[in-house]
Write a protein that holds these residues in place. Structure first.
Motif, PDB file in Angstrom:
ATOM      1  N   ASN A 160     -45.080  12.240  51.066  1.00  0.00           N
ATOM      2  CA  ASN A 160     -45.952  10.999  51.832  1.00  0.00           C
ATOM      3  C   ASN A 160     -44.150  10.423  50.244  1.00  0.00           C
ATOM      4  OD1 ASN A 160     -48.271  11.409  52.044  1.00  0.00           O
ATOM      5  ND2 ASN A 160     -49.041   9.615  51.257  1.00  0.00           N
ATOM      6  N   PRO A 161     -43.557  10.774  51.567  1.00  0.00           N
ATOM      7  CA  PRO A 161     -42.422   9.499  50.466  1.00  0.00           C
ATOM      8  C   PRO A 161     -41.768   7.537  51.011  1.00  0.00           C
ATOM      9  CG  PRO A 161     -41.883  10.497  53.102  1.00  0.00           C
ATOM     10  CD  PRO A 161     -42.855  10.505  52.386  1.00  0.00           C
ATOM     11  N   MET A 162     -41.283   7.533  50.520  1.00  0.00           N
ATOM     12  CA  MET A 162     -40.880   5.911  50.253  1.00  0.00           C
ATOM     13  C   MET A 162     -39.351   5.895  50.200  1.00  0.00           C
ATOM     14  SD  MET A 162     -42.239   5.686  46.105  1.00  0.00           S
ATOM     15  CE  MET A 162     -42.802   6.914  46.762  1.00  0.00           C
ATOM     16  N   ALA A 163     -38.911   4.939  51.186  1.00  0.00           N
ATOM     17  CA  ALA A 163     -37.489   4.484  51.234  1.00  0.00           C
ATOM     18  C   ALA A 163     -37.185   3.731  50.719  1.00  0.00           C
ATOM     19  CB  ALA A 163     -36.659   5.346  52.514  1.00  0.00           C
ATOM     20  N   GLN A 179     -36.752   9.104  48.631  1.00  0.00           N
ATOM     21  CA  GLN A 179     -37.848  10.127  47.400  1.00  0.00           C
ATOM     22  C   GLN A 179     -39.410  10.329  48.277  1.00  0.00           C
ATOM     23  OE1 GLN A 179     -37.238   8.194  43.753  1.00  0.00           O
ATOM     24  NE2 GLN A 179     -38.770   8.472  43.498  1.00  0.00           N
ATOM     25  N   ALA A 180     -39.671  11.592  47.838  1.00  0.00           N
ATOM     26  CA  ALA A 180     -40.944  12.343  48.134  1.00  0.00           C
ATOM     27  C   ALA A 180     -41.841  11.632  46.670  1.00  0.00           C
ATOM     28  CB  ALA A 180     -41.155  12.970  47.903  1.00  0.00           C
ATOM     29  N   SER A 181     -43.208  11.728  47.293  1.00  0.00           N
ATOM     30  CA  SER A 181     -44.105  11.059  45.873  1.00  0.00           C
ATOM     31  C   SER A 181     -44.538  12.631  45.516  1.00  0.00           C
ATOM     32  CB  SER A 181     -45.400  11.039  47.059  1.00  0.00           C
ATOM     33  OG  SER A 181     -44.915   9.850  47.719  1.00  0.00           O
ATOM     34  N   LEU A 223     -48.240  21.894  46.901  1.00  0.00           N
ATOM     35  CA  LEU A 223     -47.383  20.890  45.798  1.00  0.00           C
ATOM     36  C   LEU A 223     -47.889  19.900  44.825  1.00  0.00           C
ATOM     37  CD1 LEU A 223     -44.814  19.882  48.859  1.00  0.00           C
ATOM     38  CD2 LEU A 223     -44.219  21.303  46.959  1.00  0.00           C
ATOM     39  N   LEU A 224     -47.337  19.746  44.292  1.00  0.00           N
ATOM     40  CA  LEU A 224     -48.050  18.888  43.046  1.00  0.00           C
ATOM     41  C   LEU A 224     -47.801  17.676  43.130  1.00  0.00           C
ATOM     42  CD1 LEU A 224     -48.009  21.453  40.508  1.00  0.00           C
ATOM     43  CD2 LEU A 224     -49.930  20.173  41.830  1.00  0.00           C
ATOM     44  N   ALA A 225     -47.751  16.292  42.468  1.00  0.00           N
ATOM     45  CA  ALA A 225     -46.945  15.321  42.962  1.00  0.00           C
ATOM     46  C   ALA A 225     -45.931  15.374  41.753  1.00  0.00           C
ATOM     47  CB  ALA A 225     -48.485  14.118  42.837  1.00  0.00           C
ATOM     48  N   PHE A 226     -45.370  14.056  42.019  1.00  0.00           N
ATOM     49  CA  PHE A 226     -44.364  14.251  40.639  1.00  0.00           C
ATOM     50  C   PHE A 226     -45.268  13.629  39.755  1.00  0.00           C
ATOM     51  CE2 PHE A 226     -43.318   9.844  42.722  1.00  0.00           C
ATOM     52  CZ  PHE A 226     -43.979   9.155  41.473  1.00  0.00           C
ATOM     53  N   GLY A 227     -45.241  13.788  38.573  1.00  0.00           N
ATOM     54  CA  GLY A 227     -45.177  12.636  37.653  1.00  0.00           C
ATOM     55  C   GLY A 227     -46.998  12.807  36.842  1.00  0.00           C
ATOM     56  N   GLY A 228     -47.740  13.750  37.901  1.00  0.00           N
ATOM     57  CA  GLY A 228     -49.573  13.979  37.088  1.00  0.00           C
ATOM     58  C   GLY A 228     -50.122  13.047  38.181  1.00  0.00           C
ATOM     59  N   THR A 229     -50.583  12.528  37.256  1.00  0.00           N
ATOM     60  CA  THR A 229     -51.446  10.912  37.814  1.00  0.00           C
ATOM     61  C   THR A 229     -50.305  10.232  38.307  1.00  0.00           C
ATOM     62  OG1 THR A 229     -53.271  11.704  36.473  1.00  0.00           O
ATOM     63  CG2 THR A 229     -53.636   9.552  37.249  1.00  0.00           C
ATOM     64  N   LYS A 230     -49.474   9.733  38.141  1.00  0.00           N
ATOM     65  CA  LYS A 230     -49.214   8.379  38.295  1.00  0.00           C
ATOM     66  C   LYS A 230     -48.156   8.480  40.031  1.00  0.00           C
ATOM     67  CE  LYS A 230     -48.100   6.366  33.784  1.00  0.00           C
ATOM     68  NZ  LYS A 230     -46.756   6.249  32.546  1.00  0.00           N
ATOM     69  N   ALA A 232     -49.516  10.701  41.826  1.00  0.00           N
ATOM     70  CA  ALA A 232     -50.271  11.003  42.855  1.00  0.00           C
ATOM     71  C   ALA A 232     -50.936   9.438  42.964  1.00  0.00           C
ATOM     72  CB  ALA A 232     -51.718  11.849  41.430  1.00  0.00           C
ATOM     73  N   ASN A 233     -51.067   8.691  41.997  1.00  0.00           N
ATOM     74  CA  ASN A 233     -51.412   7.417  42.421  1.00  0.00           C
ATOM     75  C   ASN A 233     -50.218   6.483  43.411  1.00  0.00           C
ATOM     76  OD1 ASN A 233     -53.182   7.334  40.353  1.00  0.00           O
ATOM     77  ND2 ASN A 233     -52.447   5.857  39.372  1.00  0.00           N
ATOM     78  N   VAL A 234     -48.899   7.038  42.908  1.00  0.00           N
ATOM     79  CA  VAL A 234     -47.932   6.384  44.096  1.00  0.00           C
ATOM     80  C   VAL A 234     -48.226   6.946  45.396  1.00  0.00           C
ATOM     81  CG1 VAL A 234     -45.394   6.719  44.437  1.00  0.00           C
ATOM     82  CG2 VAL A 234     -46.133   6.358  42.605  1.00  0.00           C
ATOM     83  N   ALA A 235     -48.536   8.490  45.585  1.00  0.00           N
ATOM     84  CA  ALA A 235     -48.799   9.193  47.172  1.00  0.00           C
ATOM     85  C   ALA A 235     -49.849   8.238  47.661  1.00  0.00           C
ATOM     86  CB  ALA A 235     -49.024  10.289  46.950  1.00  0.00           C
TER      87      ALA A 235
END
Length: 330
Positions: A160-163, A179-181, A223-230, A232-235
């Motif tokens: 789930n990237p964002m640009a 960058q990716a989520s 894979l894991l979301a970057f920054g833990g719960t934060k 995952a929220n972005v994803a």
């Protein structure tokens, strides 16, 4: 690792020929070849020619409709919706790009959203092109679920990237963020596994849900979301915008983009803004602000010359093994 250098024109021709041989029509082959070389030159090389192999295999297997005819509708003047017809995301965007730019200049803000495509490739490619037209652009996309929201959990999100891109005073050197989520992109994990390298702790878990630094074990896990719960929220926000708004499949419902015969049905949403509608000096002001940030020791991405079409002087360097695999499709 042995590498070879090709002119950008040679690389585009090679990519286009390989796509045609794998089962794509000329419009699809041309669109993907341009995006592939652009990723090598101006974006992320990992989603350039190495990722082209995923496309070629998917044309052959039927995961991509190589003869897709994207259908573009406009339910509202400021909204454009594309059904990619099971084809590549780049072709659907190409079909809409000129109208998207024109309407953004006229209306100030527009939204392009697309369903029913293969995974989007280098997401920065789309926003980079819009920034060269003087527009601010924010893009999100989803992909098959390979990312868990927390260690030990099951995969529920794509990477789930964002640009994001914005024009600067130097019109050919925009700010570009891509960058990716997830803690890393899937292609980075696959490359580490191929090369037998360990991955940093916190990138992924193995098939038992335990944290791992073994890239091969991580491919069997999540894979894991970057920054833990934060993260995952972005994803989750990306999922809402990319799949929810477009009507594409949720990441959980997508098939593997590297196996099987099913179409992926990925989603992408792009918001485009005409920044001079309010501030004619936007690009200069932002450039000065980025200079201030950089002077204080912060890395600022982008800000290097980019272009939509390759020049005679452009060259790309590609791993020999990747080139050999691509040429096998010819």
């Amino acid at each position: 690792m042995e590498q070879q250098t090709l002119s950008a024109h040679e690389a585009e021709i090679l990519a286009e020929r390989a796509c045609l041989a794998a089962g794509a029509n000329h419009a699809t082959a041309r669109s993907l070849a341009k995006a592939t070389v652009s990723a090598e030159l101006f974006g992320r090389a990992g989603v350039g020619f190495p990722h082209l192999l995923d496309y070629l295999s998917s044309f052959r297997a039927g995961r991509i409709n190589g003869y897709a005819e994207p259908q573009l509708t406009s339910p509202l003047p400021a909204i454009m919706h594309s059904d990619a017809d099971g084809g590549i995301a780049q072709l659907g965007f190409d079909s809409a790009a000129s109208t998207l730019v024109e309407r953004t200049r006229e209306l100030g803000v527009t939204l392009f959203t697309q369903r029913n495509s293969y995974t989007t490739g280098e997401l920065g490619y789309y926003v980079r092109r819009l920034a060269l037209e003087g527009l601010i652009a924010f893009a999100v996309s989803n992909s098959p679920a390979v990312v868990a929201g927390a260690p030990g959990g099951q995969g529920v999100f794509g990477t789930n990237p964002m640009a994001f891109a914005a024009p600067l005073a130097d019109a050919i050197a925009p700010l570009v963020i891509d960058q990716a989520s997830s803690a890393t992109a899937f292609v980075n994990l696959a490359k580490a596994a191929e090369e037998g390298r360990e991955i940093p702790a916190g990138w992924a878990t193995d098939e038992t849900g335990s944290m791992t630094t073994d890239a091969t074990a991580a491919l069997r896990g999540t894979l894991l979301a970057f920054g833990g719960t934060k993260g995952a929220n972005v994803a989750l926000m990306v999922e809402c915008l990319a799949a929810g708004v477009s009507g594409a499949s949720w990441s959980l419902d997508m098939p593997d983009f590297q196996k099987g015969e099913r179409l992926i049905d990925a989603g992408m949403t792009i918001i485009a803004i005409q920044p001079t509608a309010i501030d004619a000096d936007f690009a200069t002001r932002l450039s000065r602000q980025l200079d201030r940030i950089a002077d204080r020791g912060t890395y600022v991405p982008g800000r290097r010359p980019v272009q939509n079409d390759v020049s005679e002087a452009d060259q790309v360097t590609i791993d020999t093994a990747v080139l050999e695999d691509i040429r096998r499709f010819l």
